[in-house]
Scaffold this active site. Structure first.
Site, PDB file in Angstrom:
ATOM      1  N   HIS A 242      34.459  60.927  10.827  1.00 14.38           N
ATOM      2  CA  HIS A 242      35.046  61.298  12.930  1.00 14.38           C
ATOM      3  C   HIS A 242      33.152  61.491  13.670  1.00 14.38           C
ATOM      4  O   HIS A 242      32.391  62.790  12.511  1.00 14.38           O
ATOM      5  CB  HIS A 242      35.989  62.377  13.344  1.00 14.38           C
ATOM      6  CG  HIS A 242      36.748  61.841  12.938  1.00 14.38           C
ATOM      7  ND1 HIS A 242      38.027  61.722  13.784  1.00 14.38           N
ATOM      8  CD2 HIS A 242      37.694  61.445  11.855  1.00 14.38           C
ATOM      9  CE1 HIS A 242      39.251  60.840  12.971  1.00 14.38           C
ATOM     10  NE2 HIS A 242      38.625  61.134  12.360  1.00 14.38           N
TER      11      HIS A 242
ATOM     12  N   SER B 134      34.699  58.184  -1.365  1.00 14.27           N
ATOM     13  CA  SER B 134      33.641  57.471  -0.999  1.00 14.27           C
ATOM     14  C   SER B 134      32.991  59.410  -0.368  1.00 14.27           C
ATOM     15  O   SER B 134      32.859  60.439  -0.566  1.00 14.27           O
ATOM     16  CB  SER B 134      33.461  56.974  -0.263  1.00 14.27           C
ATOM     17  OG  SER B 134      34.733  56.038  -0.448  1.00 14.27           O
TER      18      SER B 134
ATOM     19  N   ASP C 132      37.935  65.268   5.579  1.00 12.45           N
ATOM     20  CA  ASP C 132      37.989  65.841   4.812  1.00 12.45           C
ATOM     21  C   ASP C 132      37.444  65.320   3.413  1.00 12.45           C
ATOM     22  O   ASP C 132      37.179  63.955   3.195  1.00 12.45           O
ATOM     23  CB  ASP C 132      39.304  65.805   4.128  1.00 12.45           C
ATOM     24  CG  ASP C 132      40.005  65.838   5.503  1.00 12.45           C
ATOM     25  OD1 ASP C 132      40.983  66.076   6.505  1.00 12.45           O
ATOM     26  OD2 ASP C 132      41.583  65.316   4.979  1.00 12.45           O
TER      27      ASP C 132
END
Length: 297
Positions: free
Chosen positions: A169, A256, A113
């Site tokens: 991911h 981040s 995201d």
């Protein structure tokens, strides 16, 4: 004010920034910049604050954070009273159905995201940080031999703000090498900081690995830490087969960034993302969402 493009509504939205006033003061005022260089960018500051977020004392922050930033807890595996501390909440897992993955092997998905910039036909020595500030892939990973292979390819920069889901991911099935750690500072990766600190990504703590993707060739995966991010946790098993959508790792508290590099003539990024990047706007995406398509040769 930070604006980004919402590709669902096809409208621009204003990001609600955690600690907005503090960030502006820290990266703009003489006193703030002095404190930044002397203390805040250092490992100790992030380690101390990270320790607090790992303690039970930080649990009281959770409810107010959820309310202030309108976090949809219906998407989470745990309820908001089930977390032991703030970092436990921050690295929360989502229900599988919350982030459906495009299983088509020709489709490139977002690894997480966040807000995405996509650059094609890149110059490895002049990668865009923000307008007017650049850095090189060689400086970022410290390996010129590997870096040179990506000249003319793609650079995808996904910025995770503190309100986002903070696990990242794999974009495809394949095998990922060990993660190489590069020590560095802990500047914020918010656009406020990116406009002030030259070669910020090359100065911050980061990790990188080479992912041998089944459908997109060798992809460089980079995770960049930031202020108050005491930990970049890699949860995958190096040199073993992973599947598309499998978890690679997570960041503890703080905004981040993940950066991907893909070789030339491999993937065509969606036009709306390229268009908004050229206009200077990030595009909001979620993990598993399609962001590009494999080029058939």
């Amino acid at each position: 004010m930070i604006k980004y493009y919402n590709r669902n509504s096809k409208e621009y939205e204003v990001e609600k920034v955690a600690g907005d006033k503090y960030l502006k003061w820290n990266y703009s005022s003489p006193v703030g910049l002095t404190l930044l260089e002397m203390f805040i960018k250092k490992k100790l500051f992030s380690k101390v604050y990270g320790g607090y977020c790992d303690s039970s004392l930080s649990k009281k922050k959770i409810n107010s954070f959820i309310k202030e930033f309108n976090i949809d807890m219906n998407l989470c595996e745990k309820g908001q009273e089930d977390f032991n501390n703030f970092n436990d909440f921050f690295i929360r897992r989502l229900k599988k159905e919350a982030r459906p993955i495009d299983e088509n092997s020709n489709m490139l998905i977002s690894p997480g995201d966040g807000r995405l910039f996509a650059y094609d036909n890149i110059d490895m020595d002049n990668l865009v940080q923000v307008k007017g500030l650049t850095y090189s892939l060689h400086e970022l990973i410290g390996d010129k031999t590997i870096a040179d292979k990506y000249n003319g390819g793609l650079c995808l920069v996904l910025r995770l703000c503190p309100t986002d889901y903070h696990r990242f991911h794999f974009i495809d099935s394949g095998i990922c090498s060990d993660s190489k750690k590069v020590n560095g500072d802990y500047y914020s990766v918010n656009p406020i900081a990116l406009e002030k600190i030259p070669k910020l990504y090359c100065q911050n703590k980061r990790e990188w690995s080479l992912f041998k993707s089944e459908n997109f060739g060798d992809v460089i995966l980079v995770e960049v830490g930031a202020t108050c991010v005491g930990t970049i946790a890699q949860t995958y098993d190096p040199n073993h087969v992973v599947k598309k959508g499998d978890e690679k790792g997570y960041f503890k508290f703080g905004g981040s960034t993940t950066i991907m590099f893909i070789k030339p003539n491999t993937v065509k990024i969606d036009e709306d993302i390229l268009r908004e990047t050229s206009l200077g706007y990030e595009t909001k995406v979620v993990m598993g969402e399609t962001i590009g398509k494999k080029i058939s040769i």
